[in-house]
Write an enzyme that holds these catalytic residues in place. Sequence first.
Site, PDB file in Angstrom:
ATOM      1  N   GLY A 198     -14.735 -13.579 -56.872  1.00 29.19           N
ATOM      2  CA  GLY A 198     -16.135 -14.942 -56.061  1.00 29.19           C
ATOM      3  C   GLY A 198     -16.061 -15.913 -56.366  1.00 29.19           C
ATOM      4  O   GLY A 198     -16.312 -17.186 -57.158  1.00 29.19           O
ATOM      5  N   LYS A 254     -22.006  -6.554 -67.988  1.00 26.15           N
ATOM      6  CA  LYS A 254     -21.237  -7.125 -68.780  1.00 26.15           C
ATOM      7  C   LYS A 254     -20.549  -6.839 -69.436  1.00 26.15           C
ATOM      8  O   LYS A 254     -19.101  -7.081 -69.931  1.00 26.15           O
ATOM      9  CB  LYS A 254     -21.887  -9.010 -68.584  1.00 26.15           C
ATOM     10  CG  LYS A 254     -22.080  -9.158 -67.321  1.00 26.15           C
ATOM     11  CD  LYS A 254     -21.220  -9.761 -66.108  1.00 26.15           C
ATOM     12  CE  LYS A 254     -19.893 -10.644 -66.179  1.00 26.15           C
ATOM     13  NZ  LYS A 254     -19.071 -11.233 -65.407  1.00 26.15           N
TER      14      LYS A 254
END
Length: 565
Positions: A17, A166
């Site tokens: 990312g 998450k």
Amino acid sequence: MAAVEVAEVERWCVVTGGRGFAARHLVEMLIRYEMFHVRIADLAPAIQLEPHEDSGVLGGALRSGRANYVSADLRNKAQVIRAFQGAEVVFHMAAPDSSINNYQLQYSVNVEGTKNVIGACVEVGVKRLIYTSSPSVVFDGVHGVLNADESMPYPPKHNDSYSATKAEGEALVMKANGTNGLLTCSIRPSSIFGPGDRLMVPSLVAAARAGKSKFIIGDGNNFYDFTYVENVVHAHVCAERALASGGEVSEKAAGQAYFITNMEPIKFWEFMSQILEGLGYERPRIKIPAVVMMPIAHLVEVIYKLLGPYGMKVPQLTPSRVRLLSRSRTFDCSKAKDRLGYSPVVPLQEGIRRTINSFSHLRVENKPNREGSSKASRFLGDGKVADTLLWKDKKQSLFAILILFAIYYNFVATGSSIITALAKVLLAASIFLFIHGLLPEKIFGYKIEKIHPSQFHLSEESSRQLSLSVISLWNEPVKTLKSLCQGNDWSLFLKVVLILLVLSFAGALSLRSLFVIGVPIGFTAFLVYDKKEQEVDSMVLRFKSSMRERRHGISAKLFGNKKND
């Protein structure tokens, strides 16, 4: 004897990312520190540099070979393995936009993608894995979190899909510690802000320009931990150094999660106000109870689930966001300080100053000028509402009038009671849902997103939260009554009297009268003010001056009488 040159051993790290907000800052810090050669992994087929990046350290590193870019989708393990080849360290920062409450998307990246990251690390021999998690993994959306430490467990139910997935990803990373010599840890940075932010500050300015930043959701007293982006990436470097130290330091640091903040809690709405004021906008002032916003947020979320596949933008007003904006969330960084050697390198106010300076192009004076912009238009936010009420977009104004006429014809003119009107709405909704259920999964290539029955189920946790919201709403007028009982707050007393007088007047009117009076006023009052701004302002000033003179006269008579007595 000829000197023997020893070639520099290339030590590589990977940032997944790598084109995200915090990840860009981490890449530049790693390049500046010359700790590693940096491989930037992201979804785009090729890297597109912004002008300041091309002329800065990143552009130089890409040209010299100290950094390179690889296109990789974390959901494809083969691509992940290819990206990790020869790497010593992986900073796993990739994640979908947290505002997109799409469980399938979040799970595919945050859980399945993280499994691929761990598997690739083990397969190619990566030594250290630092996972970027979130404090939201311990937030249930109902209870505030004050100075929580890492002993706080995951809640039974999370605030949204992002937080839930998450937490799953973080648990996988912690479990993988020690596998084939891989050392792992998890960083939980709280509410990241700073230059390059593409979400918080731009959204805040967009709301200010649309006239929506006047409102505070909740009582405005909830505290937050905001973390300047340079401190976040500094914490990642501290984590990597701790894991690489060996011995007792590595043993203490590995397999652990760490909250990362600026260590300077601040009221959420005070932080937002400082950003807005720094850019020249007014700070929020009007408080709206969260319980009032929740039904609207739920409706917006349902509409997005229906229209999202057809191009509707991700809404800013969602139930999970209302909870985030109205609850306290602060965290204790003692563990990161002790085991990672972390402490903030940029104080909060300095971070705010740098952030404001970096968004100078969004300052109020740099706002694009709109033809015919006036005080009325600015008050309405210079957006769609202004265009509609001021007849700047006649098509939009006529469409709004048609909708209002349909509402009037179906619910007001008929003299329907509230129960009858509600029955009509439910009838229309039932017909829509039935027809939507009959539609095929695709029409002319467009996917029809089906509504799952669970969307209408009210869970035990939701029921509990609704009860707490009702109690909170009840407590607000109770506080007002307590203040009135003390008899020393004349300002509050006059406000209460004025509000009750307005409500008594409005309550005497029928729904039909309110509609007939309110709609024309909405479409004419602002238009008149837009055309006759100076004349109206002059009249208002004369009225205020007259009222001040009368008030002074009354005060003089009262005090004069007291002196004579």
